[in-house]
Design a protein around this motif. Sequence first.
Motif, PDB file in Angstrom:
ATOM      1  N   VAL A 327       3.587 -16.076  -2.669  1.00 20.28           N
ATOM      2  CA  VAL A 327       4.438 -15.032  -3.248  1.00 20.28           C
ATOM      3  C   VAL A 327       3.597 -13.838  -3.691  1.00 20.28           C
ATOM      4  O   VAL A 327       3.978 -12.683  -3.477  1.00 20.28           O
ATOM      5  N   PHE A 328       2.433 -14.106  -4.267  1.00 22.82           N
ATOM      6  CA  PHE A 328       1.545 -13.016  -4.691  1.00 22.82           C
ATOM      7  C   PHE A 328       1.167 -12.146  -3.490  1.00 22.82           C
ATOM      8  O   PHE A 328       1.228 -10.908  -3.558  1.00 22.82           O
ATOM      9  N   LYS A 329       0.787 -12.776  -2.392  1.00 25.32           N
ATOM     10  CA  LYS A 329       0.388 -12.023  -1.199  1.00 25.32           C
ATOM     11  C   LYS A 329       1.582 -11.283  -0.595  1.00 25.32           C
ATOM     12  O   LYS A 329       1.450 -10.136  -0.149  1.00 25.32           O
ATOM     13  N   HIS A 330       2.745 -11.939  -0.579  1.00 22.37           N
ATOM     14  CA  HIS A 330       3.942 -11.290  -0.036  1.00 22.37           C
ATOM     15  C   HIS A 330       4.327 -10.065  -0.856  1.00 22.37           C
ATOM     16  O   HIS A 330       4.728  -9.032  -0.300  1.00 22.37           O
ATOM     17  N   ARG A 331       4.205 -10.178  -2.177  1.00 23.98           N
ATOM     18  CA  ARG A 331       4.538  -9.024  -3.025  1.00 23.98           C
ATOM     19  C   ARG A 331       3.565  -7.874  -2.796  1.00 23.98           C
ATOM     20  O   ARG A 331       3.969  -6.705  -2.807  1.00 23.98           O
ATOM     21  N   GLU A 332       2.301  -8.189  -2.594  1.00 21.20           N
ATOM     22  CA  GLU A 332       1.325  -7.138  -2.290  1.00 21.20           C
ATOM     23  C   GLU A 332       1.705  -6.422  -0.995  1.00 21.20           C
ATOM     24  O   GLU A 332       1.698  -5.197  -0.922  1.00 21.20           O
ATOM     25  N   ILE A 336       3.015  -2.448  -0.459  1.00 19.50           N
ATOM     26  CA  ILE A 336       2.347  -1.537   0.466  1.00 19.50           C
ATOM     27  C   ILE A 336       3.334  -0.984   1.487  1.00 19.50           C
ATOM     28  O   ILE A 336       3.370   0.217   1.765  1.00 19.50           O
ATOM     29  N   MET A 337       4.194  -1.878   2.034  1.00 19.01           N
ATOM     30  CA  MET A 337       5.151  -1.468   3.075  1.00 19.01           C
ATOM     31  C   MET A 337       6.197  -0.507   2.523  1.00 19.01           C
ATOM     32  O   MET A 337       6.732   0.326   3.251  1.00 19.01           O
ATOM     33  N   ASN A 338       6.538  -0.640   1.227  1.00 14.92           N
ATOM     34  CA  ASN A 338       7.603   0.175   0.650  1.00 14.92           C
ATOM     35  C   ASN A 338       7.082   1.333  -0.192  1.00 14.92           C
ATOM     36  O   ASN A 338       7.849   1.994  -0.874  1.00 14.92           O
ATOM     37  N   LYS A 339       5.778   1.558  -0.122  1.00  9.02           N
ATOM     38  CA  LYS A 339       5.185   2.647  -0.887  1.00  9.02           C
ATOM     39  C   LYS A 339       5.600   3.982  -0.259  1.00  9.02           C
ATOM     40  O   LYS A 339       5.560   4.145   0.954  1.00  9.02           O
ATOM     41  N   ASN A 340       5.987   4.922  -1.097  1.00  8.51           N
ATOM     42  CA  ASN A 340       6.378   6.246  -0.624  1.00  8.51           C
ATOM     43  C   ASN A 340       5.161   7.169  -0.657  1.00  8.51           C
ATOM     44  O   ASN A 340       4.714   7.565  -1.728  1.00  8.51           O
ATOM     45  N   PRO A 341       4.603   7.527   0.485  1.00 10.03           N
ATOM     46  CA  PRO A 341       3.383   8.346   0.500  1.00 10.03           C
ATOM     47  C   PRO A 341       3.583   9.721  -0.129  1.00 10.03           C
ATOM     48  O   PRO A 341       2.666  10.294  -0.689  1.00 10.03           O
TER      49      PRO A 341
END
Length: 349
Positions: A327-332, A336-341
Amino acid sequence: MTKKPENVIVGVSIGDLNGIGSEVILKTFQDNRMLDFCTPVIFGNVKILSFIKKALGINCSVFGIDSMDQLVHGKLNVLNVWKEGVNIEFGKNDEEVGKYAIQSFTTAVAALKEKHIDVLVTAPINKYNIQSDDFKFPGHTDYLDKELEGDALMLMVQDNLRVGLLTDHIPVNEVSKHLTEDLIRTKILTVNKSLKQDFRINKPKIAVLGVNPHSGDNGVIGHEDDAVVKPALKQLFEEGVLVFGPFSADSFFGTGQYENYDAVIAAYHDQGLIPFKTLSFGKGVNYTAGLDGIRTSPDHGTAYEIAGKGTADHNSFKEAVYLAIDVFKHREEYTIMNKNPLKTKEKQL
């Protein structure tokens, strides 16, 4: 940058020292390969852990530390939360031991909040002997719900079988009083988010079990399913949540219907946990979904009847460690995938 697996710090609360908690913890980390997956730190006392491992004949090295600054990767660390000795009597319900269980737990939760540990795995406690003027909670989950942001939900996990609860540790005769459309909505949205964020399922399908036998049989056996559950599910489905039901609970698991869904939501504790524990074969994990911190635990209790005999099965605890790391790795990855640049750039400016 994501953490290397061996650098994921797994905090472990000691649980009831007269139960099987210490045994399943030590048996789990007796296998040195576990240290390739994480850096564990037990919140307790190194002398007590040394006594228990010797008493049970467990060949496991423990490394005592007095602060998190002394943490060593590649070792089973024991943070000395207290210095004094504790009288261990395996199988005995002891209020004094209960105090140390809560001291371990609350210290570990503080470490989780302060980011000194990445995840928390809790060994079993006795819900009776932990009660005091300072700790008036039915168990781990309620305290975590108070201390961490979000809405806590008990989610039992074993591979692809995930069972959540609308209500958990309340008497059966109070279940219908607690069930409201708002509660159902909150719990299902929590599960839906957890499946996406914690289990990396893009379009989760969720099944909901009926409150009454045969989901009320159109009002013949209770009104809750028609009056409360169905309207809540209909509204959520219209909003794009793939939620289905209510299904008749008596045949849902036996016919294998659960295999068509990413999670199943039961109305109350035993409706969900009896089939889950029957199907999970001692490898189930209790995951507290919906919080900004990650906590797992084995799906069993203190097991006083076998404590001190060295016969406890540690597989559920080991699976709890694995799930916490996953879960820790999935949340990381999810972050990252949902970060708004664009927002990131605005902050930098």
